[in-house]
Design an enzyme around this catalytic site. Structure first.
Site, PDB file in Angstrom:
ATOM      1  N   ASP A 268     -12.594  -1.053  -5.617  1.00 62.54           N
ATOM      2  CA  ASP A 268     -11.237  -1.461  -5.260  1.00 62.54           C
ATOM      3  C   ASP A 268     -11.210  -2.041  -3.856  1.00 62.54           C
ATOM      4  O   ASP A 268     -11.115  -1.311  -2.872  1.00 62.54           O
ATOM      5  CB  ASP A 268     -10.285  -0.268  -5.367  1.00 62.54           C
ATOM      6  CG  ASP A 268      -8.864  -0.642  -4.963  1.00 62.54           C
ATOM      7  OD1 ASP A 268      -8.540  -1.849  -4.981  1.00 62.54           O
ATOM      8  OD2 ASP A 268      -8.088   0.268  -4.630  1.00 62.54           O
TER       9      ASP A 268
ATOM     10  N   LYS B 145      -8.042  -4.328   1.683  1.00 60.63           N
ATOM     11  CA  LYS B 145      -8.104  -3.144   2.541  1.00 60.63           C
ATOM     12  C   LYS B 145      -8.833  -3.475   3.841  1.00 60.63           C
ATOM     13  O   LYS B 145      -9.549  -4.481   3.927  1.00 60.63           O
ATOM     14  CB  LYS B 145      -8.876  -2.028   1.818  1.00 60.63           C
ATOM     15  CG  LYS B 145      -8.209  -1.503   0.562  1.00 60.63           C
ATOM     16  CD  LYS B 145      -9.109  -0.490  -0.118  1.00 60.63           C
ATOM     17  CE  LYS B 145      -8.488   0.022  -1.411  1.00 60.63           C
ATOM     18  NZ  LYS B 145      -7.339   0.907  -1.176  1.00 60.63           N
TER      19      LYS B 145
ATOM     20  N   GLU C  88      -3.007  -1.240  -7.599  1.00 61.85           N
ATOM     21  CA  GLU C  88      -3.577  -1.618  -8.905  1.00 61.85           C
ATOM     22  C   GLU C  88      -3.709  -0.457  -9.879  1.00 61.85           C
ATOM     23  O   GLU C  88      -3.726  -0.664 -11.095  1.00 61.85           O
ATOM     24  CB  GLU C  88      -4.941  -2.290  -8.706  1.00 61.85           C
ATOM     25  CG  GLU C  88      -6.128  -1.354  -8.513  1.00 61.85           C
ATOM     26  CD  GLU C  88      -6.033  -0.434  -7.304  1.00 61.85           C
ATOM     27  OE1 GLU C  88      -6.498   0.709  -7.416  1.00 61.85           O
ATOM     28  OE2 GLU C  88      -5.488  -0.861  -6.270  1.00 61.85           O
TER      29      GLU C  88
ATOM     30  N   ARG D 274      -1.615   1.927 -10.730  1.00 59.53           N
ATOM     31  CA  ARG D 274      -0.457   2.071 -11.612  1.00 59.53           C
ATOM     32  C   ARG D 274      -0.409   0.944 -12.633  1.00 59.53           C
ATOM     33  O   ARG D 274       0.190   1.104 -13.705  1.00 59.53           O
ATOM     34  CB  ARG D 274       0.828   2.153 -10.800  1.00 59.53           C
ATOM     35  CG  ARG D 274       1.201   0.896 -10.049  1.00 59.53           C
ATOM     36  CD  ARG D 274       2.136   1.173  -8.886  1.00 59.53           C
ATOM     37  NE  ARG D 274       1.443   1.891  -7.834  1.00 59.53           N
ATOM     38  CZ  ARG D 274       2.047   2.359  -6.751  1.00 59.53           C
ATOM     39  NH1 ARG D 274       3.345   2.198  -6.596  1.00 59.53           N
ATOM     40  NH2 ARG D 274       1.358   3.001  -5.825  1.00 59.53           N
TER      41      ARG D 274
END
Length: 202
Positions: free
Chosen positions: A91, A98, A170, A172
């Protein structure tokens, strides 16, 4: 089952890809006489999993939707228990990327999926007299040229439209479609597992 879960979660993301998770699910199915079904990107999109597909769009790595079913004769006609795992094998945050610090730990964003596969291994080893599904939505979240952008609107499996304001939300998205699929199974109960990567590190 615990060791399988730990091993899967600790693998680097270039090894524990969505395809790798699907292969491990197939091995669990073969060992314990379970049914396994694996959807590729084209099937995910054609079935209408627009939320899940939107997360996977930025990565060249193929997403996988994994359906493992343990249905012993004594229980196969009963409403199933459904375990649903978030399987972000890496992720980056997508377009809403991030910060660099701790980015390497984002391989852990599939720990929910690892827990589901570990649980299904235990279900098989114990030959539980229950009807159990393990669902895994596995993908990377990357900032590629086809990546979903903040402000985009997508349609989930149940027809709900979703405006994406931050692509680092992402989890959810993939779970929305996996849980909508779980609804179709008319479950007795659903448990979804989506451990936050920061919480795992802590």
């Amino acid at each position: 089952g615990v060791m399988l879960t730990r091993d899967l979660a600790n693998q680097p993301s270039n090894i524990a890809t969505p395809t790798y998770l699907a292969e491990r699910a197939a091995q669990i199915a073969e060992r314990h006489g379970m049914r396994v079904e694996v959807w590729d990107r084209a099937r995910i999109e054609s079935e209408g999993m627009g939320a899940f597909a939107s997360v996977a769009r930025g990565s060249d790595e193929e997403p996988r939707f994994i359906v493992l079913e343990h249905a012993p004769d004594a229980a196969k006609d009963r409403p199933p228990y459904v375990l649903v795992g978030k399987g972000l094998t890496f992720d980056s945050g997508g377009i809403s990327i991030k910060g660099g610090a701790g980015m390497g730990a984002m391989k852990y964003d599939m720990a929910g999926a690892a827990a589901v596969l570990g649980a299904m291994e235990v279900v098989g080893r114990l030959a539980l007299p229950l009807h159990v599904y393990g669902l895994v939505a596995a993908s990377e979240n990357m900032p590629g040229g086809h990546a979903t952008k903040p402000g985009d609107i997508v349609t989930a499996l149940n027809g709900t439209t979703i405006e994406i304001l931050n692509t680092d939300a992402e989890g959810r998205m993939v779970l929305a479609d996996a849980l909508a699929y779980a609804q179709r199974l008319h479950p007795a109960a659903v448990v979804d597992i989506a451990t936050l990567t920061g919480a795992i590190v802590t």
